[in-house]
Motif scaffolding. Structure first.
Motif, PDB file in Angstrom:
ATOM      1  N   CYS A 122      52.202-123.241  -9.711  1.00 35.09           N
ATOM      2  CA  CYS A 122      52.110-122.199 -10.718  1.00 35.09           C
ATOM      3  C   CYS A 122      51.122-121.139 -10.241  1.00 35.09           C
ATOM      4  N   GLU A 123      51.646-120.002  -9.878  1.00 34.16           N
ATOM      5  CA  GLU A 123      50.773-118.944  -9.374  1.00 34.16           C
ATOM      6  C   GLU A 123      51.031-117.634 -10.093  1.00 34.16           C
ATOM      7  N   ASN A 124      49.951-116.910 -10.355  1.00 34.14           N
ATOM      8  CA  ASN A 124      50.057-115.569 -10.895  1.00 34.14           C
ATOM      9  C   ASN A 124      50.070-114.619  -9.697  1.00 34.14           C
ATOM     10  N   ASP A 125      50.854-113.556  -9.765  1.00 36.62           N
ATOM     11  CA  ASP A 125      50.949-112.661  -8.613  1.00 36.62           C
ATOM     12  C   ASP A 125      49.708-111.790  -8.434  1.00 36.62           C
ATOM     13  N   GLY A 126      48.774-111.850  -9.370  1.00 36.20           N
ATOM     14  CA  GLY A 126      47.510-111.140  -9.225  1.00 36.20           C
ATOM     15  C   GLY A 126      47.546-109.676  -9.608  1.00 36.20           C
ATOM     16  N   SER A 127      48.705-109.120  -9.896  1.00 36.16           N
ATOM     17  CA  SER A 127      48.773-107.695 -10.212  1.00 36.16           C
ATOM     18  C   SER A 127      48.579-107.399 -11.699  1.00 36.16           C
ATOM     19  N   TYR A 128      48.492-108.430 -12.519  1.00 35.96           N
ATOM     20  CA  TYR A 128      48.233-108.234 -13.952  1.00 35.96           C
ATOM     21  C   TYR A 128      46.749-108.452 -14.201  1.00 35.96           C
ATOM     22  N   THR A 129      46.091-107.466 -14.788  1.00 38.32           N
ATOM     23  CA  THR A 129      44.646-107.552 -14.986  1.00 38.32           C
ATOM     24  C   THR A 129      44.242-107.614 -16.453  1.00 38.32           C
ATOM     25  N   GLY A 130      45.201-107.693 -17.354  1.00 32.77           N
ATOM     26  CA  GLY A 130      44.895-107.755 -18.783  1.00 32.77           C
ATOM     27  C   GLY A 130      44.596-109.178 -19.236  1.00 32.77           C
ATOM     28  N   ARG A 131      44.700-109.374 -20.517  1.00 31.40           N
ATOM     29  CA  ARG A 131      44.460-110.693 -21.106  1.00 31.40           C
ATOM     30  C   ARG A 131      45.360-111.731 -20.437  1.00 31.40           C
ATOM     31  N   SER A 132      44.785-112.870 -20.095  1.00 37.63           N
ATOM     32  CA  SER A 132      45.575-113.863 -19.369  1.00 37.63           C
ATOM     33  C   SER A 132      45.457-115.270 -19.941  1.00 37.63           C
ATOM     34  N   ASP A 133      44.984-115.375 -21.178  1.00 36.71           N
ATOM     35  CA  ASP A 133      44.803-116.700 -21.769  1.00 36.71           C
ATOM     36  C   ASP A 133      45.980-117.109 -22.659  1.00 36.71           C
ATOM     37  N   PHE A 134      47.147-116.566 -22.370  1.00 34.34           N
ATOM     38  CA  PHE A 134      48.327-116.900 -23.158  1.00 34.34           C
ATOM     39  C   PHE A 134      48.736-118.342 -22.874  1.00 34.34           C
ATOM     40  N   ARG A 135      49.337-118.962 -23.885  1.00 34.51           N
ATOM     41  CA  ARG A 135      49.836-120.330 -23.741  1.00 34.51           C
ATOM     42  C   ARG A 135      51.353-120.317 -23.735  1.00 34.51           C
ATOM     43  N   LYS A 136      51.914-121.278 -23.036  1.00 34.42           N
ATOM     44  CA  LYS A 136      53.367-121.389 -22.965  1.00 34.42           C
ATOM     45  C   LYS A 136      53.943-121.419 -24.377  1.00 34.42           C
ATOM     46  N   GLY A 137      54.882-120.521 -24.639  1.00 34.40           N
ATOM     47  CA  GLY A 137      55.502-120.431 -25.950  1.00 34.40           C
ATOM     48  C   GLY A 137      54.967-119.308 -26.812  1.00 34.40           C
ATOM     49  N   ASP A 138      53.886-118.644 -26.391  1.00 33.87           N
ATOM     50  CA  ASP A 138      53.351-117.543 -27.192  1.00 33.87           C
ATOM     51  C   ASP A 138      54.369-116.411 -27.286  1.00 33.87           C
ATOM     52  N   HIS A 139      54.544-115.914 -28.500  1.00 35.61           N
ATOM     53  CA  HIS A 139      55.391-114.740 -28.758  1.00 35.61           C
ATOM     54  C   HIS A 139      54.535-113.519 -28.444  1.00 35.61           C
ATOM     55  N   LEU A 140      54.956-112.734 -27.465  1.00 35.06           N
ATOM     56  CA  LEU A 140      54.220-111.552 -27.040  1.00 35.06           C
ATOM     57  C   LEU A 140      54.989-110.287 -27.389  1.00 35.06           C
ATOM     58  N   CYS A 141      54.240-109.214 -27.548  1.00 35.44           N
ATOM     59  CA  CYS A 141      54.849-107.909 -27.792  1.00 35.44           C
ATOM     60  C   CYS A 141      54.140-106.905 -26.899  1.00 35.44           C
ATOM     61  N   ALA A 142      54.905-106.153 -26.113  1.00 38.23           N
ATOM     62  CA  ALA A 142      54.356-105.127 -25.223  1.00 38.23           C
ATOM     63  C   ALA A 142      54.699-103.751 -25.773  1.00 38.23           C
ATOM     64  N   GLY A 143      53.689-102.919 -25.874  1.00 36.50           N
ATOM     65  CA  GLY A 143      53.910-101.553 -26.329  1.00 36.50           C
ATOM     66  C   GLY A 143      54.371-101.458 -27.772  1.00 36.50           C
ATOM     67  N   GLY A 144      54.201-102.521 -28.545  1.00 38.76           N
ATOM     68  CA  GLY A 144      54.601-102.521 -29.945  1.00 38.76           C
ATOM     69  C   GLY A 144      56.103-102.585 -30.172  1.00 38.76           C
ATOM     70  N   PHE A 145      56.876-102.769 -29.099  1.00 41.46           N
ATOM     71  CA  PHE A 145      58.323-102.702 -29.239  1.00 41.46           C
ATOM     72  C   PHE A 145      59.072-103.801 -28.492  1.00 41.46           C
ATOM     73  N   TYR A 146      58.588-104.208 -27.329  1.00 41.78           N
ATOM     74  CA  TYR A 146      59.277-105.186 -26.483  1.00 41.78           C
ATOM     75  C   TYR A 146      58.732-106.583 -26.745  1.00 41.78           C
ATOM     76  N   HIS A 147      59.604-107.487 -27.158  1.00 44.99           N
ATOM     77  CA  HIS A 147      59.202-108.845 -27.498  1.00 44.99           C
ATOM     78  C   HIS A 147      59.652-109.823 -26.427  1.00 44.99           C
TER      79      HIS A 147
END
Length: 100
Positions: free
Chosen positions: A1-26
């Motif tokens: 399990c590796e992160n590609d390192g190019s994401y620098t935002g919040r990274s404490d998400f757990r498997k199954g978390d419902h995420l929303c990007a930009g208030g529109f993309y789920h």
């Protein structure tokens, strides 16, 4: 399990978390720095995709909507490549077992 390192935002998400990007993309956090979501075709073809968190973050700031269970991720992964949803939000609702 590796992160590609190019994401620098919040990274404490757990498997199954419902995420929303930009208030529109789920999408659902699938673990290992990946998100499964329905792309309505803005990226090429309308289909359920598994993408790096950094790719999903290009849609806008990521917020956690709620924690879901891992069975939601299993349902999401079973639909990779499918295109039978109206929106990314409808896709996540289906994965969580909600009525559409």
């Amino acid at each position: 399990c590796e992160n590609d390192g190019s994401y620098t935002g919040r990274s404490d998400f757990r498997k199954g978390d419902h995420l929303c990007a930009g208030g529109f993309y789920h999408g659902l956090y699938a673990g290992c720095g990946k998100v499964v979501f329905f792309s309505k075709g803005y990226d090429m073809f309308p289909e359920v995709k598994l993408v790096p968190l950094s790719t999903f973050a290009k849609k806008g700031r990521i917020q956690q909507v709620e924690s879901c269970n891992e069975s939601s991720v299993k349902r999401a992964m079973s639909r990779l490549g499918k295109s039978s949803y109206r929106s990314s939000e409808d896709f996540v609702k289906w994965c969580k077992g909600e009525q559409l």
